[in-house]
Design an enzyme around this catalytic site. Sequence first.
Site, PDB file in Angstrom:
ATOM      1  N   ARG A 162      44.296  10.084  24.638  1.00 15.85           N
ATOM      2  CA  ARG A 162      43.512  10.319  25.852  1.00 15.85           C
ATOM      3  C   ARG A 162      43.896  11.299  26.745  1.00 15.85           C
ATOM      4  NH1 ARG A 162      40.566   5.654  26.559  1.00 15.85           N
ATOM      5  NH2 ARG A 162      39.972   6.579  28.853  1.00 15.85           N
ATOM      6  N   GLU A 199      27.376  23.612  22.758  1.00 12.86           N
ATOM      7  CA  GLU A 199      28.161  22.630  21.910  1.00 12.86           C
ATOM      8  C   GLU A 199      29.211  23.637  21.031  1.00 12.86           C
ATOM      9  OE1 GLU A 199      29.285  20.079  22.104  1.00 12.86           O
ATOM     10  OE2 GLU A 199      30.111  19.243  20.381  1.00 12.86           O
ATOM     11  N   HIS A 214      19.223  39.842  28.728  1.00 12.34           N
ATOM     12  CA  HIS A 214      19.282  39.673  30.236  1.00 12.34           C
ATOM     13  C   HIS A 214      20.443  40.030  30.736  1.00 12.34           C
ATOM     14  CE1 HIS A 214      14.910  39.018  30.352  1.00 12.34           C
ATOM     15  NE2 HIS A 214      15.185  38.013  29.655  1.00 12.34           N
ATOM     16  N   ASN A 272      46.002   4.015  37.253  1.00 17.46           N
ATOM     17  CA  ASN A 272      45.117   4.790  36.639  1.00 17.46           C
ATOM     18  C   ASN A 272      44.039   5.059  37.827  1.00 17.46           C
ATOM     19  OD1 ASN A 272      46.294   4.784  34.109  1.00 17.46           O
ATOM     20  ND2 ASN A 272      44.401   3.808  33.143  1.00 17.46           N
ATOM     21  N   GLY A 273      43.570   6.127  38.332  1.00 16.80           N
ATOM     22  CA  GLY A 273      42.787   6.507  39.400  1.00 16.80           C
ATOM     23  C   GLY A 273      43.332   7.288  40.424  1.00 16.80           C
ATOM     24  N   LYS A 327      33.100  23.666  21.716  1.00 16.56           N
ATOM     25  CA  LYS A 327      34.173  23.028  20.887  1.00 16.56           C
ATOM     26  C   LYS A 327      35.281  24.156  20.553  1.00 16.56           C
ATOM     27  CE  LYS A 327      33.311  20.004  20.830  1.00 16.56           C
ATOM     28  NZ  LYS A 327      32.733  18.858  21.403  1.00 16.56           N
ATOM     29  N   TRP A 387      48.488  11.589  33.498  1.00 17.37           N
ATOM     30  CA  TRP A 387      47.493  12.912  33.306  1.00 17.37           C
ATOM     31  C   TRP A 387      47.636  13.252  34.750  1.00 17.37           C
ATOM     32  CZ3 TRP A 387      43.004  15.121  34.756  1.00 17.37           C
ATOM     33  CH2 TRP A 387      42.731  16.536  34.254  1.00 17.37           C
ATOM     34  N   GLU A 394      37.435  24.670  23.403  1.00 18.25           N
ATOM     35  CA  GLU A 394      38.543  23.781  23.724  1.00 18.25           C
ATOM     36  C   GLU A 394      39.553  23.329  22.924  1.00 18.25           C
ATOM     37  OE1 GLU A 394      36.533  19.648  24.961  1.00 18.25           O
ATOM     38  OE2 GLU A 394      35.378  19.988  23.066  1.00 18.25           O
TER      39      GLU A 394
HETATM   40  C1  F6R Z   1      34.079  17.909  24.850  1.00 20.43           C
HETATM   41  C2  F6R Z   1      34.153  16.666  25.231  1.00 20.43           C
HETATM   42  C3  F6R Z   1      33.972  16.339  26.754  1.00 20.43           C
HETATM   43  C4  F6R Z   1      33.077  14.930  27.039  1.00 20.43           C
HETATM   44  C5  F6R Z   1      32.639  14.803  28.403  1.00 20.43           C
HETATM   45  C6  F6R Z   1      31.911  13.394  28.581  1.00 20.43           C
HETATM   46  O1  F6R Z   1      34.511  17.876  23.247  1.00 20.43           O
HETATM   47  O2  F6R Z   1      34.690  15.518  24.745  1.00 20.43           O
HETATM   48  O3  F6R Z   1      33.106  17.331  27.134  1.00 20.43           O
HETATM   49  O4  F6R Z   1      31.817  15.050  26.315  1.00 20.43           O
HETATM   50  O5  F6R Z   1      33.925  14.669  29.035  1.00 20.43           O
HETATM   51  O6  F6R Z   1      32.493  12.352  28.246  1.00 20.43           O
HETATM   52  P1  F6R Z   1      31.642  11.045  28.029  1.00 20.43           P
HETATM   53  O7  F6R Z   1      30.893  11.205  26.665  1.00 20.43           O
HETATM   54  O8  F6R Z   1      32.759  10.180  27.390  1.00 20.43           O
HETATM   55  O9  F6R Z   1      31.139  10.598  29.024  1.00 20.43           O
END
Ligand code: F6R
Length: 609
Positions: free
Chosen positions: A27, A482, A505, A101-102, A486, A75, A489
């Site tokens: 995560r 997308e 443009h 968490n939060g 990818k 995190w 990231e």
């Molecule tokens: C990109 C990625 C993120 C998730 C986004 C939404 O590879 O994994 O952009 O798509 O954080 O996450 P979910 O789908 O869990 O709401």
Amino acid sequence: MCGIVGYIGKKPAFPFLLSGLKRILYRGYDSFGFGVIGKENKLNCFKRPGKLDEWEQKLLEMNFEGNIGIAHTRWATTGTVTEANSHPHWDCHRNIFLVHNGIIENYKELKEKLEKEGHKFHSECDTEVLAHLIEKFFKGNLETAVRNALKFVRGTYGLAIIARNDPEKIVVARNSSPILIGIGENEYIVASDAAAIVDRTKKVIYLDDGEVAVLTPSRFFITDINQNQIEKNIKEIDWDLEEVQKGDYSHFMIKEIIEEPETIENAVRGRLMIEEGRVKLGGLDGIQEKLRKINRIILVACGTAGYAARVGEYMLEEYVGIPTEVDIASEFRYRKPVVDKNTAAIFVSQSGETADTLAALKEMKEKGILTIGITNVVGSTQSRETDAGVYTRSGPEIAVASTKAFLGQLAILSMLAVYLGRQREMALVMGKRIVSELTKLPELAKETLKSAPEIEKLAKKYKNFKNFWFIGRKYNFPIALEGALKLKEISYLHAEGVAGGELKHGPIALIDENFPTVAICPLDSVYEKMISNIQEIKAREGKVIAVATQGDKDIKKIADDVIYIPKTLEMLTPMLSVIPLHLFAYYIAVLLGHDVDKPRNLAKSCTVE
Ligand code: F6R
């Protein structure tokens, strides 16, 4: 994002906390910590910034004794990445220990007040305020103190709390941050993610907002914050440990890309009725009549799920004829959307726990709008809070960067187009055509994967470029977005997705021999337009990698490199064209030596705003 594991039972807590925590590291985290109540109620605590595996040996040597414990991966949000800021946090007397968490929104005012009352803080982290607040109310019974303290807290939390002076229990609480209780044999396990517990038990209870659970070695009970008892149903996790293990693959990401054909298959299994040209989506049965009346759809999501939603927009407008718009959840929640009783809001999320998407959902529920979820994680907040929904059945997605879940989302959206279309003007013939093509799609996706070795070669050729454009039109414009997301990231290269028609443009100014473009140009209704765009790029000496339809020989004459995908219906091409882009990003990131499954700064499921 942050992860929680807790154990109470008859067995040693520490080995379980360690293995559970390791399974949710995917995560994303920057520090970790453990707290175990040992002999004579001594609290063994260890927390550090950095990677858990670097400390694993030392931790195993320490092997804290005790049958009750909590653990956490952090995190960072409030406070930098330091030992002091990592969890567990404790109070002045080292009685209360907790993991969270939060985000505690009013932590500053609470901290100021508690400091005036004499509490001594040792970190900058918002979480610490909870330990001191609970300490303030602690008179020997932990759950009473927790309930009283939480009445003063504003913010989001999934919490697991232990106390040396009330040692035979873990108290768990939830507000807008997922937490579940695994029911084992003579043991209870707390986790923010089912992956942490699935080897021990598949029986779980998902806590809802405002609930406080008390776990002892022999029983558990749940109340609200005012101590009213709450009865909850035990749910069954429907996947196995192997699904959260890498097996022989070098990364979860490649395992999940290879699973993309199977993901489509799982999404459509049992849902396609070829002869009737219809689809069956059981989760929508209860709202079938309401769906007949809707005349506007808003799709809300974030990141990759948001790009799936954009493909959905094209599908729904073309095949259902309902005005459809897509909004990024983090924007949607703060604007003033104009909706009426005939609007349906569809939320797309792999995790079903993305804070922004959930906030947008809450907003829509407040307005009395029909809410529908397209979700992967069973039992997630989104799946429970929406009026109705469809599961993507993609299985656990462990790599931080989403791949196979995207395919699941596209498959569901294409079926939704048939479902709503057939309620309206869509002819039987058209319904049959889409449905029967969907049955073939898993095989076509498998065929697409066969170009993996070629894509790996292309990755070698292009890995040293620092900037990339991804272009596409219509259904493949979101795929360009997308593909670029990818790549950026996981490879940390600069990549942008742009609609082919937009190049002239502005973006075209950047094209030169050092700025290659990945152009998605299958044989479809915008093929000619894409060819013109590619020619514009070539005229400026830009390199082009084309994703094209098998049999298209002409494209070879203009593109520098071509990756072929099988032919399918235009609306379904995204489910094939995205596969090479996922592979391309993967191979480049591997070649550049990056931590593909856990890219820097990113977290799986963003449970904070
Ligand atoms: C990109 C990625 C993120 C998730 C986004 C939404 O590879 O994994 O952009 O798509 O954080 O996450 P979910 O789908 O869990 O709401």
